[in-house]
Design a protein around this motif. Structure first.
Motif, mmCIF file in Angstrom:
data_model
loop_
_atom_site.group_PDB
_atom_site.id
_atom_site.type_symbol
_atom_site.label_atom_id
_atom_site.label_comp_id
_atom_site.label_asym_id
_atom_site.label_seq_id
_atom_site.Cartn_x
_atom_site.Cartn_y
_atom_site.Cartn_z
ATOM 1 N N GLU A 26 -6.734 16.667 20.321
ATOM 2 C CA GLU A 26 -6.385 16.449 18.913
ATOM 3 C C GLU A 26 -7.092 15.223 18.345
ATOM 4 O O GLU A 26 -7.529 15.225 17.201
ATOM 5 N N ARG A 76 -0.202 23.846 18.764
ATOM 6 C CA ARG A 76 0.887 24.123 19.712
ATOM 7 C C ARG A 76 0.657 25.518 20.291
ATOM 8 O O ARG A 76 0.735 26.508 19.596
ATOM 9 N N LYS A 130 -3.180 19.733 14.426
ATOM 10 C CA LYS A 130 -2.130 19.816 15.454
ATOM 11 C C LYS A 130 -2.139 21.227 16.035
ATOM 12 O O LYS A 130 -2.200 22.204 15.295
ATOM 13 N N TYR A 154 8.206 18.582 22.099
ATOM 14 C CA TYR A 154 7.578 18.205 20.838
ATOM 15 C C TYR A 154 7.920 16.753 20.492
ATOM 16 O O TYR A 154 7.089 16.000 19.979
ATOM 17 N N GLU A 168 5.452 32.640 1.709
ATOM 18 C CA GLU A 168 5.862 32.277 3.070
ATOM 19 C C GLU A 168 5.588 30.836 3.470
ATOM 20 O O GLU A 168 5.646 30.500 4.652
ATOM 21 N N ARG A 169 5.228 29.962 2.544
ATOM 22 C CA ARG A 169 4.997 28.555 2.884
ATOM 23 C C ARG A 169 5.734 27.640 1.908
ATOM 24 O O ARG A 169 5.433 27.630 0.724
ATOM 25 N N ILE A 222 0.524 28.060 16.850
ATOM 26 C CA ILE A 222 0.625 27.478 15.513
ATOM 27 C C ILE A 222 -0.284 26.259 15.402
ATOM 28 O O ILE A 222 -0.345 25.439 16.320
ATOM 29 N N TYR A 234 -1.583 23.139 12.607
ATOM 30 C CA TYR A 234 -1.417 22.469 11.323
ATOM 31 C C TYR A 234 -2.696 21.693 11.061
ATOM 32 O O TYR A 234 -3.153 20.941 11.921
ATOM 33 N N VAL A 291 8.885 32.838 22.608
ATOM 34 C CA VAL A 291 7.908 33.546 21.780
ATOM 35 C C VAL A 291 7.210 34.638 22.594
ATOM 36 O O VAL A 291 7.279 34.657 23.817
ATOM 37 N N HIS A 323 14.127 29.104 14.273
ATOM 38 C CA HIS A 323 12.969 28.926 15.144
ATOM 39 C C HIS A 323 12.181 27.684 14.740
ATOM 40 O O HIS A 323 11.576 27.643 13.669
ATOM 41 N N ASN A 330 3.942 37.579 9.602
ATOM 42 C CA ASN A 330 3.033 36.878 8.677
ATOM 43 C C ASN A 330 1.646 37.498 8.839
ATOM 44 O O ASN A 330 0.753 36.880 9.388
ATOM 45 N N GLU A 376 3.437 33.228 19.834
ATOM 46 C CA GLU A 376 3.070 32.535 18.613
ATOM 47 C C GLU A 376 2.283 31.253 18.891
ATOM 48 O O GLU A 376 2.738 30.374 19.599
ATOM 49 N N ASN A 386 14.098 29.317 21.367
ATOM 50 C CA ASN A 386 12.866 29.624 20.622
ATOM 51 C C ASN A 386 11.755 30.186 21.501
ATOM 52 O O ASN A 386 10.607 29.732 21.436
ATOM 53 N N LEU A 397 3.728 26.298 25.729
ATOM 54 C CA LEU A 397 4.639 25.158 25.581
ATOM 55 C C LEU A 397 5.978 25.623 25.025
ATOM 56 O O LEU A 397 7.040 25.146 25.447
ATOM 57 N N ALA A 398 5.941 26.570 24.095
ATOM 58 C CA ALA A 398 7.193 27.080 23.530
ATOM 59 C C ALA A 398 7.999 27.814 24.602
ATOM 60 O O ALA A 398 9.223 27.693 24.663
ATOM 61 N N ALA A 415 -2.542 22.935 5.502
ATOM 62 C CA ALA A 415 -2.093 24.310 5.723
ATOM 63 C C ALA A 415 -1.541 24.437 7.122
ATOM 64 O O ALA A 415 -1.960 23.726 8.042
ATOM 65 N N VAL A 416 -0.598 25.326 7.264
ATOM 66 C CA VAL A 416 -0.074 25.636 8.588
ATOM 67 C C VAL A 416 -0.302 27.130 8.815
ATOM 68 O O VAL A 416 -0.126 27.940 7.920
ATOM 69 N N SER A 417 -0.786 27.448 10.018
ATOM 70 C CA SER A 417 -1.206 28.819 10.287
ATOM 71 C C SER A 417 -0.626 29.285 11.606
ATOM 72 O O SER A 417 -0.580 28.538 12.575
ATOM 73 N N ARG A 418 -0.153 30.524 11.623
ATOM 74 C CA ARG A 418 0.395 31.098 12.860
ATOM 75 C C ARG A 418 -0.446 32.289 13.270
ATOM 76 O O ARG A 418 -0.994 32.982 12.416
#
Lengths: 395, 163
Positions: free
Chosen positions: A45, A322, A320, B108, B31-32, A305, A307, A213, B56, A230, A303, A211, A326-327, A293-296
């Protein structure tokens, strides 16, 4: 009987994610488990902030060898959202094809690894032989077996020719036959059933609370799939099912994965038969933003993700990442608890943790204060022997 | 903007219920949702969101804005992602742990502690993650005042000393 603690791992320098499990045993039952990770922090990162957006694509591609396309796609979706790029449909279609080919190769790889950990080497040989077909498809399309380098900001770097499309359809057809056979093996083969059913239980409410995934969550009956929730690329135009299963165990995770291969094959066929015409990329400037923006993205393991924050220069302000593993680590201790030590390996392998884990285990007997060193291979043999004593025949 | 009905609905509920703790609430696109929330109301808002199906916690992203540090909590109900942004002063950065609401947050939160040096109140003790054992104390690599060249030089010198 005194409780025994077994540290599993972390040394496995050849693989990406070394991890350590401290397992507390009462007899042969695991009564407590903790997961320790972070043995291989590479500072990705920080490095991303010091490179430009194009350079970052190639660094992000190297976060993971198996799901390299997933991470890049996730990142690129965020960057393109900030830069307000209208990506051509044909480029999106090609990205989707590579993404689904990657899922097939990852799931076949997993099935082979899982079979190997169970002591079922025939299946391991079969799946890895067939996985070569997918890798050939990927090489044909991108020039590479892993780290495809297909994505760029604004589109893709290579087009698909008619001949390539025909060749892929041919290979995919063969894979469809083979996968149908594996569906039979996974759901009917007595060895496989005996070793996976009621192992590594993760009830739905726990999976929701922790949580989980990807296939891990879907095998506990949770309908979670970013491709449906999404939709990105052209998934909203494709006809596919989200595979779920309610057995909440390792068996369910295997069923979900083999059935997902079939869905992926169907998707690739749909796209290749109706490939949109037009350009495969548009020009995008070096400077991006400002914006965030955050994207999945639905990676093979679940999942993913990202940022991204842009400040209007050539360099991102913050990226960022993830990854799905890790989830899924959050619910792994629960899966291990109240299971046999012999099932620990397949339970860990069932979340498909980029198969890094463990090369060495120290058995510590509290009563005697004595330490013995085992490696992963010996623990694997122990688990196979444990089930052989229970009457399971391995061919 | 009929396609943003659900987004507007949940945002209005949060604004009405926690009007004094919410700032810069925007619907970025379908959705954001992005909201700046105050630290002392953070857990209450999360608890409310969880009851409304936002169960979640995808991840927590730390950030450094110069004078302030902070974290963004990416929370989703599968469909809509609500990004809650919380800030804390750089001189004494502290955030409350969200473990009572989201028990999956351990890794996290450790990341935020290691990489940004934000103290997380209520996080149970454990080994650090993701920085290795023996990483120089008090150096938080993702802070903007830590320059890559200096960091590399420091780590090289440390390795040389150990050899």
């Amino acid at each position: 009987m005194s409780k025994i603690q077994i540290p599993l791992g972390p040394q496995h320098p050849a693989l990406k994610e070394p991890e350590n499990f401290a397992l507390v045993l009462d007899g042969e039952m695991i009564v407590d488990a903790t997961v320790n990770i972070g043995y291989n922090h590479r500072g990705v990162e920080k490095a991303l902030e010091n490179r430009n957006y194009i350079q970052d694509i190639y660094l992000i591609e190297r976060i993971c060898g198996i799901c390299s396309h997933s991470h890049v796609s996730c990142y690129i979706n965020a960057v393109e959202e900030i830069a307000k790029v209208d990506v051509p449909q044909r480029a999106k279609a090609i990205r989707t094809i590579v993404g689904e080919l990657e899922r097939i190769h990852s799931h076949l790889l997993w099935l082979g690894v899982a079979a190997f950990e169970l002591g079922y080497d025939t299946l391991f040989m079969y799946t890895w032989r067939d996985r070569e077909q997918v890798l050939d498809c990927l090489e044909l399309l991108t020039g590479n077996r892993v780290n495809y380098g297909i994505n760029t900001i604004g589109g893709v770097r290579r087009d698909i020719t008619k001949e390539q499309a025909d060749e892929i359809l041919k290979k995919i057809k063969y894979l469809h036959e083979r996968t149908s056979y594996y569906v039979g093996v996974v759901t009917e083969e007595p060895t496989f059933l005996a070793r996976t059913q009621n192992v590594g239980k993760l009830p739905k409410n726990v999976a929701l609370e922790l949580n989980a995934v990807g296939p891990t969550a879907r095998a506990s009956g949770i309908e979670i799939d970013v491709r449906k929730d999404n939709p990105y690329f052209i998934y909203d135009q494709l006809d596919f099912k989200v595979i779920t299963y309610n057995s909440e165990d390792v068996f369910g995770r295997a069923v979900v994965r083999v059935l997902e291969i079939i869905e992926s094959i169907k998707m690739i066929e749909q796209i290749l038969k109706n490939l949109p015409e037009g350009p495969v990329s548009v020009k995008v400037g070096w400077k991006i933003g400002p914006g965030e923006a955050v994207s999945r993205y639905e990676a093979p393991r679940g999942e993913d993700i990202h940022y991204v924050k842009a400040n209007g220069t050539e360099y991102p302000e913050r990226v960022k990442v993830r990854a799905p593993t890790l989830a899924n680590f959050q619910s792994l201790p629960y899966c291990l608890k109240n299971g046999y030590l012999a099932d620990a390996i397949i339970t860990i392998a069932a979340i498909d943790p980029c198969m890094s884990c463990t090369d060495r285990a120290i058995v510590y007997d509290i009563k005697k204060g004595k330490k013995e060193v085992f490696d992963w291979e010996e623990l694997r043999k122990y688990s196979i022997e444990f089930y052989r004593r229970k009457g399971i025949k391995f061919s | 903007m009929s396609e943003l009905i659900k987004e507007e609905e949940i945002l209005k509920e949060i604004k009405d219920k926690f009007f004094e703790a919410v700032e810069n609430a925007i619907i970025q696109r379908k959705e954001r949702i992005w909201i700046d929330v105050s630290e002392n109301k953070k857990l209450e808002i999360m608890k409310y969101l969880k009851e409304r199906g936002y169960y979640h916690l995808s991840t927590i992203s730390g950030f450094d804005e110069g004078e302030k540090l902070g974290a963004i909590y990416h929370i989703t109900n599968h469909k809509i992602i609500i990004n809650l942004r919380v800030r804390t002063p750089k001189e004494s950065p502290v955030l409350k742990s969200v473990l009572p609401v989201y028990p999956s947050a351990t890794s996290y939160e450790r990341e935020i502690e290691d990489l940004f040096g934000i103290k997380i109140e209520g996080l149970p003790p454990g080994r650090n993650y993701p920085l290795p054992e023996g990483f120089p104390k008090g150096v938080h690599p993702l802070r903007k005042d830590v320059k890559l060249e200096e960091l590399n030089k420091m780590l090289d010198e440390k390795c040389a000393k150990e050899e």
